[in-house]
Scaffold this motif. Structure first.
Motif, PDB file in Angstrom:
ATOM      1  N   LYS A  10       4.295 -24.472  75.376  1.00 29.02           N
ATOM      2  CA  LYS A  10       4.615 -24.709  76.791  1.00 29.02           C
ATOM      3  C   LYS A  10       3.596 -25.657  77.412  1.00 29.02           C
ATOM      4  CE  LYS A  10       6.783 -20.189  77.173  1.00 29.02           C
ATOM      5  NZ  LYS A  10       6.373 -19.736  75.833  1.00 29.02           N
ATOM      6  N   HIS A 210       8.460 -19.556  71.671  1.00 26.68           N
ATOM      7  CA  HIS A 210       8.648 -18.422  72.600  1.00 26.68           C
ATOM      8  C   HIS A 210       9.315 -18.882  73.895  1.00 26.68           C
ATOM      9  CE1 HIS A 210       6.251 -16.163  69.814  1.00 26.68           C
ATOM     10  NE2 HIS A 210       5.132 -16.808  70.103  1.00 26.68           N
ATOM     11  N   ASN A 211      10.495 -19.495  73.756  1.00 24.71           N
ATOM     12  CA  ASN A 211      11.189 -20.021  74.931  1.00 24.71           C
ATOM     13  C   ASN A 211      11.895 -18.940  75.742  1.00 24.71           C
ATOM     14  OD1 ASN A 211      13.441 -19.398  73.402  1.00 24.71           O
ATOM     15  ND2 ASN A 211      14.034 -21.520  73.019  1.00 24.71           N
ATOM     16  N   LYS A 213      10.374 -16.733  77.538  1.00 22.47           N
ATOM     17  CA  LYS A 213       9.615 -16.405  78.739  1.00 22.47           C
ATOM     18  C   LYS A 213       8.632 -17.531  79.080  1.00 22.47           C
ATOM     19  CE  LYS A 213       6.200 -13.766  76.056  1.00 22.47           C
ATOM     20  NZ  LYS A 213       5.495 -12.470  75.936  1.00 22.47           N
ATOM     21  N   GLY A 214       8.410 -17.702  80.357  1.00 32.54           N
ATOM     22  CA  GLY A 214       7.409 -18.658  80.827  1.00 32.54           C
ATOM     23  C   GLY A 214       7.855 -20.100  80.931  1.00 32.54           C
ATOM     24  N   LYS A 217       8.422 -21.350  84.655  1.00 37.43           N
ATOM     25  CA  LYS A 217       7.139 -21.563  85.326  1.00 37.43           C
ATOM     26  C   LYS A 217       6.529 -22.895  84.891  1.00 37.43           C
ATOM     27  CE  LYS A 217       2.510 -19.572  85.846  1.00 37.43           C
ATOM     28  NZ  LYS A 217       1.610 -18.448  85.465  1.00 37.43           N
ATOM     29  N   THR A 218       6.612 -23.203  83.601  1.00 37.07           N
ATOM     30  CA  THR A 218       6.023 -24.436  83.074  1.00 37.07           C
ATOM     31  C   THR A 218       6.716 -25.674  83.631  1.00 37.07           C
ATOM     32  OG1 THR A 218       5.409 -23.324  81.011  1.00 37.07           O
ATOM     33  CG2 THR A 218       5.501 -25.730  80.977  1.00 37.07           C
TER      34      THR A 218
END
Length: 364
Positions: A10, A210-211, A213-214, A217-218
Motif C-alpha cells: 500500500k 492484503h487488498n 483492508k486499508g 485509506k491509502t
C-alpha cells in the motif's frame, strides 16, 4: 495467479498513484483553470479533489467485489465475454491515446525550452525507449522507481518556498467566490482532467498485497496529497501574477521559477525542468503499463505487448502536431476520458449490484 513477486504494498501504491497523476499538466494547470475560475482557481482544485475522492470510492466498491480478479476479467464477468472484450479494448485505446498525448506535450515543452535544435522524433524516441525499458519489468520494480522519483516532488516544493520572497499580491484572489459557482465548476472540470491517472487503480487492485483492508485509506491519502500539492502551486501562481499575466503565460509554474536568480545559479526554471523530466516520464510509463495490462496479463506476451504499444505511441507522436491539432487531439482524449474514467466504472458497479455479481463465476 498473482504472486508476491509482482505485487505491491500500500505504501508503494500511494506513490504509484501520485506519480501517475502529477506530470506535464502541472506546468499549465494554473493557466488552464484560471481561464474560467479566475482568482477562485484554488477552490476549483479542491472541488476537483472532492470529485476524485467520490470516484475513488466508486472504484473501491466495485473492485472489492472482485478482489482477486483483474479488471479485464471483471468486465467480462459483469457484461459477458463479447461486451467485456469490447469494453477492454475501449480502455486500451484510451490508455494509448492518453500516453501519446502526454508524449506529444512533453516533447513540445522539452523542445521549446531545453532542446530547440533537437528533432522531435529524437526526443520522443529517447523518452519511449526509457519508458519501455522500465515498463517491461514487473510491477514491483516500476513501483520502486516511482517511490524514488517521488522525492523530486519534495524538491519542487522546496524550490517554490524561495519564490515566497518574490512580490506577492493577495488582492488577485479577492473577493473569494467572485467568479461565481458556474465558473468555479467549469474550472474544476479542467482541474479534474489534470488529475487523471487515478483510474490506474482499476488495474492495480489485484496486485496490492492484503487488498482486503486499508486500500481506501491509502488511495484517499494519495488524493489528498495531490489535491493539496496542486492547490498550493495554483495559489502561489495566483498571488504572483495578475489575471492579465496569467492569461498570457502558458506555463505559470516554470515562469514563477524563472524569477529566481542567484550569483551561482541562474535559470532555475530550466534546471528544474531538466530534473522534472523524470516525473513527467513516469506518467508515460504508467499509461504504457495500463495499456499493456488491458490486453495482456501473461508474462511472455506482456513484454511483447509493451514493446508494440511503445512503438505505437512513438509513431503517433511522429504525426505533425501543430498547436491546433494538439488542441483537437486533447479535446477528443478528454471526451473519451469522460466515458472511461467516470461513466463506465459507475455503470459496472451498478450492474454488479443489480445482478449480484461478485468473484469470478459467482453470483449471490
Amino acid at each position: 495467479m498473482i504472486t508476491e513477486k509482482i505485487s505491491i504494498t500500500k505504501f508503494q501504491l500511494f506513490f504509484v498513484l501520485i506519480q501517475s497523476q502529477i506530470g506535464i499538466g502541472l506546468f499549465s494547470l494554473p493557466n488552464v483553470v484560471q481561464e474560467s475560475a479566475k482568482g477562485d482557481s484554488w477552490i476549483s482544485i479542491i472541488l476537483a479533489g472532492i470529485i476524485v475522492q467520490f470516484l475513488l470510492v466508486v472504484y473501491w466498491l466495485l473492485l472489492k467485489r472482485f478482489p482477486n480478479d483483474t479488471f479485464t476479467k471483471i468486465t467480462q464477468n459483469i457484461l459477458g465475454g463479447f461486451l467485456g472484450k469490447i469494453l477492454n479494448f475501449i480502455f486500451y485505446f484510451y490508455f494509448i491515446m492518453t500516453g501519446s498525448l502526454l508524449t506529444i506535450l512533453m516533447v513540445k515543452v522539452i523542445k521549446l525550452l531545453l532542446l530547440p535544435l533537437t528533432p522531435n522524433w529524437a526526443i520522443s524516441l529517447l523518452l519511449l525507449i526509457t519508458s519501455i525499458y522500465l515498463t517491461v519489468s514487473n510491477l514491483k520494480i516500476i513501483a520502486r522507481f516511482f517511490v524514488l522519483a517521488s522525492t523530486l516532488i519534495i524538491v519542487l516544493l522546496f524550490i517554490t518556498l524561495f519564490t515566497l520572497i518574490l512580490p506577492k499580491e493577495i488582492q488577485f484572489i479577492l473577493p473569494i467566490g467572485s467568479s461565481g459557482i458556474k465558473n468555479i465548476l467549469i474550472g474544476s472540470k479542467s482541474a479534474l482532467l489534470s488529475k487523471l491517472g487515478f483510474e490506474g487503480l482499476l488495474f492495480l487492485y489485484p496486485f496490492i498485497i492484503h487488498n482486503n483492508k486499508g486500500v481506501l485509506k491509502t488511495i484517499s491519502m494519495a488524493n489528498i496529497f495531490v489535491t493539496g500539492f496542486y492547490t498550493y502551486l495554483v495559489f502561489i501562481c495566483l498571488i504572483s501574477f495578475s489575471p492579465d499575466q496569467m492569461n498570457q503565460i502558458r506555463e505559470p509554474v516554470l515562469y514563477l521559477l524563472r524569477g529566481l536568480s542567484y550569483k551561482m545559479i541562474d535559470h532555475v526554471d530550466l534546471i528544474f525542468l531538466s530534473i522534472w523530466i523524470v516525473p513527467m516520464t513516469t506518467s508515460i510509463i504508467a499509461y504504457l503499463f495500463l495499456a499493456s495490462k488491458s490486453i495482456s496479463n501473461e508474462k511472455k506476451s506482456y513484454k511483447k505487448t509493451v514493446v508494440i504499444n511503445g512503438i505505437l505511441i512513438f509513431l503517433i507522436s511522429l504525426i505533425p502536431h501543430t498547436d491546433e491539432i494538439t488542441l483537437l487531439f486533447s479535446k477528443y482524449v478528454t471526451y473519451l476520458s469522460y466515458a472511461v474514467v467516470f461513466v463506465i466504472p459507475a455503470l459496472l458497479l451498478i450492474l454488479s449490484i443489480i445482478f449480484k455479481k461478485h468473484e469470478t463465476g459467482d453470483t449471490a
